[in-house]
Design a protein around this motif. Sequence first.
Motif, PDB file in Angstrom:
ATOM      1  N   PRO A 122       5.864   1.287   4.095  1.00 50.80           N
ATOM      2  CA  PRO A 122       4.445   1.664   4.232  1.00 50.80           C
ATOM      3  C   PRO A 122       4.091   1.704   5.711  1.00 50.80           C
ATOM      4  O   PRO A 122       4.500   0.835   6.474  1.00 50.80           O
ATOM      5  CB  PRO A 122       3.708   0.536   3.517  1.00 50.80           C
ATOM      6  CG  PRO A 122       4.739  -0.167   2.695  1.00 50.80           C
ATOM      7  CD  PRO A 122       6.026   0.001   3.425  1.00 50.80           C
ATOM      8  N   LYS A 156      -3.202   6.429   4.269  1.00 54.71           N
ATOM      9  CA  LYS A 156      -2.102   5.651   3.727  1.00 54.71           C
ATOM     10  C   LYS A 156      -0.904   6.559   3.486  1.00 54.71           C
ATOM     11  O   LYS A 156      -1.040   7.665   2.966  1.00 54.71           O
ATOM     12  CB  LYS A 156      -2.536   4.995   2.418  1.00 54.71           C
ATOM     13  CG  LYS A 156      -1.644   3.856   1.977  1.00 54.71           C
ATOM     14  CD  LYS A 156      -2.301   3.110   0.830  1.00 54.71           C
ATOM     15  CE  LYS A 156      -1.481   1.882   0.444  1.00 54.71           C
ATOM     16  NZ  LYS A 156      -2.128   1.101  -0.635  1.00 54.71           N
ATOM     17  N   HIS A 210       0.928   1.661   6.897  1.00 56.74           N
ATOM     18  CA  HIS A 210      -0.333   0.984   7.222  1.00 56.74           C
ATOM     19  C   HIS A 210      -0.414  -0.330   6.475  1.00 56.74           C
ATOM     20  O   HIS A 210      -0.726  -0.362   5.299  1.00 56.74           O
ATOM     21  CB  HIS A 210      -1.528   1.857   6.878  1.00 56.74           C
ATOM     22  CG  HIS A 210      -2.196   2.428   8.091  1.00 56.74           C
ATOM     23  ND1 HIS A 210      -2.662   1.652   9.114  1.00 56.74           N
ATOM     24  CD2 HIS A 210      -2.426   3.693   8.461  1.00 56.74           C
ATOM     25  CE1 HIS A 210      -3.171   2.420  10.066  1.00 56.74           C
ATOM     26  NE2 HIS A 210      -3.029   3.673   9.694  1.00 56.74           N
TER      27      HIS A 210
END
Length: 343
Positions: free
Chosen positions: A180, A125, A182
């Motif tokens: 982000p 992440k 992911h």
Amino acid sequence: MEKIISEMNTLSQSGIDFVLATVISRNGSAPRSAGAKMIVKPDLSIYATIGGGILEAEVIELARQVMSDHQPRLRTFSFTGADASTMDAICGGTVEVLLEYFDVHDPQNLAFLHDLSEKVDHHQKAWWLTQIEPHQPLRHWLVGQDSSPTLPPPITPEEISHVHQVEHRQSGSKHLIIEPIHLAGTAYIFGAGHVSQSLARYVKDVGFWTVILDDRADFANSQRFPAADKIIVLDSYSSIFSRLQIDENSFIVIVTRGHLNDREVLQQALRTPACYLGMIGSQRKCELVYQELLKDGFTRTDFTRVHAPIGLAISAETPEEIGISITAEMIRVRAALSASDHS
């Protein structure tokens, strides 16, 4: 994201500069959500899409200018209902798009792309930060869960950890994009039979990180599942979840070869925060599994989380049709989660 990064790597290895266009925000019924990306190559051919129609045509034309002067553009496009009809949208809206020139000969760009690829390849992440400042080159940061880089004020690592979709923050003439990297989720497919083979291909194609789990090595292998990101051969289906990192972006699909194994997996899955639990089988077979789990202390309320029989009701019969119906259901759940994040 994974496919875009792969294409960026391909272009960089070929020494071809390009323009990266990213949807930063949208209002109304624009066809692609924030985070959608498209690559525009020097010959103005494209890879991927940010919605097609008028929007895409205007972005490609703007990319021509970015390709020429190497200066980023942050542009808002507004469309009427008539415009939207050419973009597969129902009514008008606005889309904010960032276009940036990516010089593949710049060592900083190459280092950033390498780090980005590492995060994606290892399913780690992370957040991609881009700062836009007048008369200054774009600056990029890659923030992992366990990293503490020097960040542009006023953002802090703690704030970043709570960002679940693309955010655009503005302070005076400075813009900060937080993305982000992911969002697709992880598909844990328990069982390596014919349905799983079809399903693994489809969920991989739509962006899920795909993990296959089975207790038969002659079924769970890369020859049968070439697209899988990870294959785990189990000693048994018991106590497997302690080895897995199940979170709110996890999709658990139970398609083992028998209801006893299904029960074993579901018993453990119900104790996880996974956003999707799906189990194959007829209503009668699913009810038998529930009856056994009621004896273990579970309640009927617990079972409301389970998509069973699994998949959208499209009268699917073949492994390929069933795989499509399950994938479609997972896409619907993922889209609903994304919509709730935006609300």
